[in-house]
Scaffold this motif. Structure first.
Motif, PDB file in Angstrom:
ATOM      1  N   VAL A   1      13.296  -0.126  -2.452  1.00 20.62           N
ATOM      2  CA  VAL A   1      14.087   0.038  -1.232  1.00 20.62           C
ATOM      3  C   VAL A   1      13.178   0.396  -0.056  1.00 20.62           C
ATOM      4  O   VAL A   1      13.346  -0.112   1.057  1.00 20.62           O
ATOM      5  CB  VAL A   1      15.165   1.120  -1.434  1.00 20.62           C
ATOM      6  CG1 VAL A   1      15.940   1.346  -0.139  1.00 20.62           C
ATOM      7  CG2 VAL A   1      16.117   0.725  -2.544  1.00 20.62           C
ATOM      8  N   LEU A   2      12.202   1.272  -0.302  1.00 19.71           N
ATOM      9  CA  LEU A   2      11.245   1.622   0.747  1.00 19.71           C
ATOM     10  C   LEU A   2      10.499   0.387   1.224  1.00 19.71           C
ATOM     11  O   LEU A   2      10.266   0.205   2.427  1.00 19.71           O
ATOM     12  CB  LEU A   2      10.257   2.667   0.210  1.00 19.71           C
ATOM     13  CG  LEU A   2       9.213   3.184   1.203  1.00 19.71           C
ATOM     14  CD1 LEU A   2       9.860   4.077   2.251  1.00 19.71           C
ATOM     15  CD2 LEU A   2       8.117   3.953   0.470  1.00 19.71           C
TER      16      LEU A   2
ATOM     17  N   LEU B   1      11.858   6.591  -9.547  1.00 19.88           N
ATOM     18  CA  LEU B   1      11.027   6.382  -8.358  1.00 19.88           C
ATOM     19  C   LEU B   1      10.791   4.906  -8.059  1.00 19.88           C
ATOM     20  O   LEU B   1      10.813   4.507  -6.886  1.00 19.88           O
ATOM     21  CB  LEU B   1       9.693   7.097  -8.530  1.00 19.88           C
ATOM     22  CG  LEU B   1       8.755   7.069  -7.304  1.00 19.88           C
ATOM     23  CD1 LEU B   1       9.432   7.741  -6.113  1.00 19.88           C
ATOM     24  CD2 LEU B   1       7.434   7.746  -7.624  1.00 19.88           C
ATOM     25  N   THR B   2      10.557   4.081  -9.074  1.00 19.45           N
ATOM     26  CA  THR B   2      10.207   2.674  -8.821  1.00 19.45           C
ATOM     27  C   THR B   2      11.303   1.924  -8.070  1.00 19.45           C
ATOM     28  O   THR B   2      11.011   1.237  -7.078  1.00 19.45           O
ATOM     29  CB  THR B   2       9.872   1.955 -10.135  1.00 19.45           C
ATOM     30  OG1 THR B   2       8.837   2.664 -10.823  1.00 19.45           O
ATOM     31  CG2 THR B   2       9.411   0.533  -9.850  1.00 19.45           C
TER      32      THR B   2
ATOM     33  N   MET C   1       0.809  -1.220   0.000  1.00 17.89           N
ATOM     34  CA  MET C   1       0.000   0.000   0.000  1.00 17.89           C
ATOM     35  C   MET C   1       0.836   1.261   0.000  1.00 17.89           C
ATOM     36  O   MET C   1       0.604   2.182  -0.799  1.00 17.89           O
ATOM     37  CB  MET C   1      -0.950  -0.002   1.207  1.00 17.89           C
ATOM     38  CG  MET C   1      -2.124  -0.953   1.078  1.00 17.89           C
ATOM     39  SD  MET C   1      -3.095  -0.637  -0.422  1.00 17.89           S
ATOM     40  CE  MET C   1      -3.673   1.027  -0.111  1.00 17.89           C
ATOM     41  N   GLN C   2       1.824   1.344   0.871  1.00 16.22           N
ATOM     42  CA  GLN C   2       2.618   2.572   0.976  1.00 16.22           C
ATOM     43  C   GLN C   2       3.406   2.871  -0.304  1.00 16.22           C
ATOM     44  O   GLN C   2       3.294   3.983  -0.841  1.00 16.22           O
ATOM     45  CB  GLN C   2       3.558   2.498   2.180  1.00 16.22           C
ATOM     46  CG  GLN C   2       4.313   3.800   2.432  1.00 16.22           C
ATOM     47  CD  GLN C   2       5.212   3.712   3.653  1.00 16.22           C
ATOM     48  OE1 GLN C   2       5.530   2.634   4.125  1.00 16.22           O
ATOM     49  NE2 GLN C   2       5.625   4.849   4.167  1.00 16.22           N
ATOM     50  N   PRO C   3       4.193   1.932  -0.843  1.00 21.00           N
ATOM     51  CA  PRO C   3       4.905   2.253  -2.090  1.00 21.00           C
ATOM     52  C   PRO C   3       3.974   2.510  -3.267  1.00 21.00           C
ATOM     53  O   PRO C   3       4.284   3.335  -4.131  1.00 21.00           O
ATOM     54  CB  PRO C   3       5.786   1.017  -2.332  1.00 21.00           C
ATOM     55  CG  PRO C   3       5.201  -0.055  -1.490  1.00 21.00           C
ATOM     56  CD  PRO C   3       4.586   0.608  -0.318  1.00 21.00           C
ATOM     57  N   LEU C   4       2.829   1.835  -3.331  1.00 17.93           N
ATOM     58  CA  LEU C   4       1.885   2.086  -4.413  1.00 17.93           C
ATOM     59  C   LEU C   4       1.309   3.498  -4.332  1.00 17.93           C
ATOM     60  O   LEU C   4       1.134   4.175  -5.352  1.00 17.93           O
ATOM     61  CB  LEU C   4       0.751   1.056  -4.387  1.00 17.93           C
ATOM     62  CG  LEU C   4       1.070  -0.322  -4.966  1.00 17.93           C
ATOM     63  CD1 LEU C   4      -0.109  -1.256  -4.804  1.00 17.93           C
ATOM     64  CD2 LEU C   4       1.476  -0.221  -6.427  1.00 17.93           C
TER      65      LEU C   4
END
Length: 254
Positions: free
Chosen positions: A65-66, A59-60, A28-31
């Motif tokens: 990494v995130l 960004l992807t 959810m957060q990276p999306l």
């Protein structure tokens, strides 16, 4: 030790399969960053100081990494629950390798990060038109898996040190948030874009090199210094956190 590691991994992975919602929750957060932050990068990727590539190539890999950072940083909560429920006490009397108790759990986190990372890249390709070489994507997923082992080992070690959920969560947030902000995940921290003091601090952050390595992989720049340095830095940090995690399991079993 390999058999012990496999048994611990199998147990942990089977438990995760019982709650497959972890795949969506972790994504959810990276999306959201891709959907809501990605379009803002279109107009600034050509600005001085930005890495090469399109906004999605920048960004992807950072979102991978995130994902590896936050997806594995809080697995220690589960270990605290196992400690309180007596699971670790029962494992202590078994002949299982103490290294396997850590590595089996950490590998579960690594596999989860790689599965989520693959789905994230697939969304970026189908929805945003990301273009990246297959070899670079596969390499980036391996890096995410290694980051998952690194962060999970750190999380488990810290959990065994603290053993209190109310303290573990805030402390982990306090540690992880500045690491993320100084890594250049959202906005690259370069000598052009950042003040000199901020850039100097970012160079001490190991995750900065991992982000640069991921971006180089997405460009197919396999011979770049950034890719090599990022992998070597992550291996060094990973060995350190795994060593600390094993020592904490050994101490808990003594």
């Amino acid at each position: 030790m390999l058999l012990d590691t496999w048994l611990v991994f199998k147990r942990g992975f089977q438990l995760s399969l019982r709650t497959p919602v972890w795949v969506l929750v972790g994504l959810m957060q990276p999306l959201l960053y891709l959907f809501l932050f990605g379009p803002l990068l279109h107009g600034v990727t050509k600005a001085p100081g930005f890495p090469e590539g399109t906004s999605w190539q920048i960004l992807t890999p950072a979102m991978l990494v995130l994902l590896g950072l936050f997806g594995s940083a809080f697995v220690g909560f589960g270990l605290i629950s196992e400690w309180r429920g007596g699971v670790l006490d029962r494992m202590r009397v078994t002949p299982a390798s103490r290294a396997a108790l850590l590595l089996g759990r950490a590998l579960v986190a690594a596999v989860q990060m790689m599965v989520q990372g693959a789905l994230l890249v697939l969304v970026a390709v189908l929805v945003f038109g990301l273009r990246a070489p297959i070899g670079g994507v596969l390499l980036s997923l391996l890096i995410v898996g290694l980051l998952g082992v690194t962060m999970a080992s750190f999380s488990y070690a810290l959990a065994l040190l603290i053993k209190v959920e109310e303290a573990f969560g805030p402390l982990m947030n306090t540690l992880v948030l500045p690491i993320m902000l100084l890594s250049g995940i959202l906005i690259p921290v370069t000598t052009v874009l950042a003040p000199q003091w901020l850039y100097a601090i970012s160079r001490v952050n190991p995750l900065s090199y991992v982000v640069e390595a991921e971006r180089a992989a997405f460009l197919g720049d396999y011979g770049s210094r950034s890719l090599l340095v990022g992998i070597l830095v992550l291996l060094a940090v990973g060995c350190s956190t795994v060593w600390w995690g094993i020592r904490m399991f050994q101490r808990e079993s003594s």
